[in-house]
Design a protein around this motif. Structure first.
Motif, PDB file in Angstrom:
ATOM      1  N   GLU A  51      28.796 -13.053  93.460  1.00 24.85           N
ATOM      2  CA  GLU A  51      28.832 -13.078  95.074  1.00 24.85           C
ATOM      3  C   GLU A  51      28.349 -12.035  95.466  1.00 24.85           C
ATOM      4  O   GLU A  51      27.416 -11.500  96.499  1.00 24.85           O
ATOM      5  N   GLY A  94      24.709 -11.538  94.363  1.00 25.60           N
ATOM      6  CA  GLY A  94      23.771 -12.434  95.187  1.00 25.60           C
ATOM      7  C   GLY A  94      23.568 -12.100  96.807  1.00 25.60           C
ATOM      8  O   GLY A  94      22.577 -12.326  97.150  1.00 25.60           O
ATOM      9  N   LEU A 138      20.223 -11.803  98.949  1.00 24.48           N
ATOM     10  CA  LEU A 138      20.161 -12.675 100.159  1.00 24.48           C
ATOM     11  C   LEU A 138      19.920 -12.035 101.383  1.00 24.48           C
ATOM     12  O   LEU A 138      19.393 -12.299 102.499  1.00 24.48           O
ATOM     13  N   PRO A 164      21.695 -23.811 106.946  1.00 27.79           N
ATOM     14  CA  PRO A 164      22.795 -24.604 107.214  1.00 27.79           C
ATOM     15  C   PRO A 164      23.701 -24.379 105.848  1.00 27.79           C
ATOM     16  O   PRO A 164      24.965 -24.960 105.866  1.00 27.79           O
ATOM     17  N   ASP A 165      22.910 -24.452 104.904  1.00 27.26           N
ATOM     18  CA  ASP A 165      23.743 -24.953 103.397  1.00 27.26           C
ATOM     19  C   ASP A 165      24.427 -23.292 103.145  1.00 27.26           C
ATOM     20  O   ASP A 165      25.027 -23.297 102.026  1.00 27.26           O
ATOM     21  N   HIS A 166      24.251 -22.358 103.821  1.00 23.79           N
ATOM     22  CA  HIS A 166      25.293 -20.947 103.570  1.00 23.79           C
ATOM     23  C   HIS A 166      26.555 -21.295 104.272  1.00 23.79           C
ATOM     24  O   HIS A 166      26.575 -21.064 105.482  1.00 23.79           O
ATOM     25  N   VAL A 167      27.415 -21.129 103.460  1.00 27.56           N
ATOM     26  CA  VAL A 167      28.612 -21.410 103.893  1.00 27.56           C
ATOM     27  C   VAL A 167      29.532 -20.087 104.365  1.00 27.56           C
ATOM     28  O   VAL A 167      30.552 -20.304 105.322  1.00 27.56           O
ATOM     29  N   MET A 212      31.173 -17.966 102.360  1.00 25.03           N
ATOM     30  CA  MET A 212      32.380 -18.122 101.442  1.00 25.03           C
ATOM     31  C   MET A 212      32.291 -16.901 100.406  1.00 25.03           C
ATOM     32  O   MET A 212      33.263 -16.585  99.671  1.00 25.03           O
ATOM     33  N   GLY A 213      31.274 -15.954 100.124  1.00 25.50           N
ATOM     34  CA  GLY A 213      31.048 -15.200  99.114  1.00 25.50           C
ATOM     35  C   GLY A 213      32.296 -13.985  99.259  1.00 25.50           C
ATOM     36  O   GLY A 213      32.823 -14.088  98.327  1.00 25.50           O
ATOM     37  N   VAL A 262      23.114 -19.189  92.830  1.00 23.63           N
ATOM     38  CA  VAL A 262      22.070 -18.535  93.967  1.00 23.63           C
ATOM     39  C   VAL A 262      20.926 -18.666  93.539  1.00 23.63           C
ATOM     40  O   VAL A 262      19.770 -18.767  93.983  1.00 23.63           O
ATOM     41  N   ASP A 314      28.746 -20.912  92.121  1.00 27.23           N
ATOM     42  CA  ASP A 314      28.986 -19.656  93.327  1.00 27.23           C
ATOM     43  C   ASP A 314      28.979 -20.095  94.807  1.00 27.23           C
ATOM     44  O   ASP A 314      28.728 -21.521  94.842  1.00 27.23           O
ATOM     45  N   SER A 315      29.000 -19.350  95.638  1.00 30.41           N
ATOM     46  CA  SER A 315      29.082 -19.988  96.946  1.00 30.41           C
ATOM     47  C   SER A 315      27.779 -20.766  97.712  1.00 30.41           C
ATOM     48  O   SER A 315      27.703 -21.563  98.272  1.00 30.41           O
ATOM     49  N   GLY A 355      27.590 -24.200  99.029  1.00 35.20           N
ATOM     50  CA  GLY A 355      26.996 -24.648 100.116  1.00 35.20           C
ATOM     51  C   GLY A 355      25.968 -25.861  99.742  1.00 35.20           C
ATOM     52  O   GLY A 355      25.772 -26.774 100.924  1.00 35.20           O
ATOM     53  N   ALA A 356      25.198 -25.620  98.785  1.00 34.64           N
ATOM     54  CA  ALA A 356      24.127 -26.770  98.803  1.00 34.64           C
ATOM     55  C   ALA A 356      24.837 -28.103  98.386  1.00 34.64           C
ATOM     56  O   ALA A 356      24.251 -29.157  98.895  1.00 34.64           O
ATOM     57  N   LEU A 374      27.675 -29.011  99.660  1.00 36.16           N
ATOM     58  CA  LEU A 374      28.233 -29.557 101.118  1.00 36.16           C
ATOM     59  C   LEU A 374      27.075 -29.937 101.972  1.00 36.16           C
ATOM     60  O   LEU A 374      27.370 -30.819 102.608  1.00 36.16           O
ATOM     61  N   GLY A 375      26.043 -29.236 101.795  1.00 34.39           N
ATOM     62  CA  GLY A 375      24.724 -29.479 102.432  1.00 34.39           C
ATOM     63  C   GLY A 375      24.243 -31.001 102.129  1.00 34.39           C
ATOM     64  O   GLY A 375      23.918 -31.694 103.129  1.00 34.39           O
ATOM     65  N   ARG A 383      26.727 -33.766 103.612  1.00 31.93           N
ATOM     66  CA  ARG A 383      26.421 -33.907 105.066  1.00 31.93           C
ATOM     67  C   ARG A 383      25.120 -34.702 105.294  1.00 31.93           C
ATOM     68  O   ARG A 383      25.289 -35.402 106.069  1.00 31.93           O
TER      69      ARG A 383
END
Ligand SMILES: Nc1ncnc2c1ncn2[C@@H]1O[C@H](COP(=O)(O)OP(=O)(O)OP(=O)(O)O)[C@@H](O)[C@H]1O
Ligand SMILES: [Mg+2]
Lengths: 156, 116
Positions: free
Chosen positions: A56, A59, A63, A113-116, A118-119, B22, B55-56, B60-61, B63-64, B67
């Motif tokens: 995290e 990453g 990012l 939108p795929d980044h939540v 939560m890191g 990632v 990982d986050s 996220g991928a 969850l996306g 959805r």
């Protein structure tokens, strides 16, 4: 601290890596730090937790740290200290203006939108201690400490 | 990361293995979206039981995808990974938005049972 004590401490194993702020670096770092930390009596699950936390932090450098001049430099240091492992992940990128806000679960500045967001939550959950230092325009330092749960139990 | 798929009567099974992070999340997203778009099945079982690292970004991928597929009127159910990857998934309170089954067989049985 007496000089003798410092001399002994300097014998504690340490690890230093410098890498580009790329997604691949997150994988390299998490695996390397886990192998390094395996000198302590961590369970396999604890090492997996450490891997997530390191992934995290690195990453995030990939990012967020260098939005306009990627890849930038990421430095990862780890040391075994007082029965635990301390990991530092540093970048010299844009920094974080409001650290408390950034650390909130579900907080993200990413338009994807795929980044939540939560890191930081995972870093917090999967280590015993998380410190974040950051100066906007100067960079960010994330410091995490994790100790084998068995070692902490034995001391009590 | 490995992705395979199996078409069954009424159900598309998508199996994902390896590291979802990632580095691989983008490829995961493109590949599984393509598989789902190409399938006529209304139900999708996303089997993550062989995911070894999450990982986050991977979270996220996932969850996306859930959805997006729901928005396209697919019925989505999930088989989670084990160990710490499971903990990562659970921390997103995913159970509130999608049905989670302990195994692919359970997911298929339950899915079939839903419309009898
Ligand atoms: N090294 C960094 N440099 C600059 N900004 C950072 C850095 N690390 C984190 N941030 C900021 O803190 C926010 C929260 O980080 P966090 O890792 O919790 O979520 P995220 O990276 O946005 O999403 P996720 O980790 O769930 O993919 C980021 O959106 C970003 O704005
Ligand atoms: Mg992050």
């Amino acid at each position: 601290m007496a000089d003798g004590a410092r001399a002994v401490m300097s014998m504690d194993p340490w690890l230093e890596m410098a890498l580009p702020s790329l997604p691949e670096s997150a994988e390299i770092c998490r695996v390397t730090v886990a192998v390094f930390a395996a000198a302590l009596p961590f369970t396999l699950d604890e090492l997996e937790q450490l891997k997530v936390a390191v992934a995290e932090a690195v990453g995030n450098c990939a990012l967020h740290a260098y939005p306009t001049r990627a890849p930038g430099r990421v430095q990862v240091r780890a040391r075994l200290e007082a029965g635990g492992v301390v990991v530092e992940v540093q970048d010299w990128g844009v920094g974080i203006a409001d650290i408390a806000l950034a650390r909130q679960p579900d907080y993200t500045t990413s338009p994807d939108p795929d980044h939540v967001g939560m890191g930081f939550t995972f870093m917090e959950q999967f280590t015993d201690q998380l410190e974040v230092e950051s100066v906007p325009g100067r960079g960010t330092l994330v410091r995490m400490r994790k100790e084998p749960a068995a070692a902490a139990r034995d001391r009590r | 990361m490995q992705i395979t798929r199996q078409e069954r009567v009424g159900t598309l099974v998508v199996r994902v293995g390896g590291e979802l992070d990632v580095r691989t999340a983008g490829a995961f997203r493109d590949k599984v979206d393509e598989l789902v778009a190409a399938s006529a099945q209304q139900r999708v079982v996303l089997n993550l039981s062989r995911v070894t690292f999450l990982d986050s970004t991977g979270l996220g991928a996932i969850l996306g995808r859930v959805r997006r597929w729901k928005e396209r009127d697919r019925q989505v159910v999930l088989v989670p990974p084990s160990g710490v990857a499971r903990t990562v998934l659970d921390m997103a309170a995913l159970g509130r938005t999608v049905a989670v089954y302990p195994s692919e067989r359970a997911a298929l049985g339950e899915v079939a049972g839903i419309d009898g």
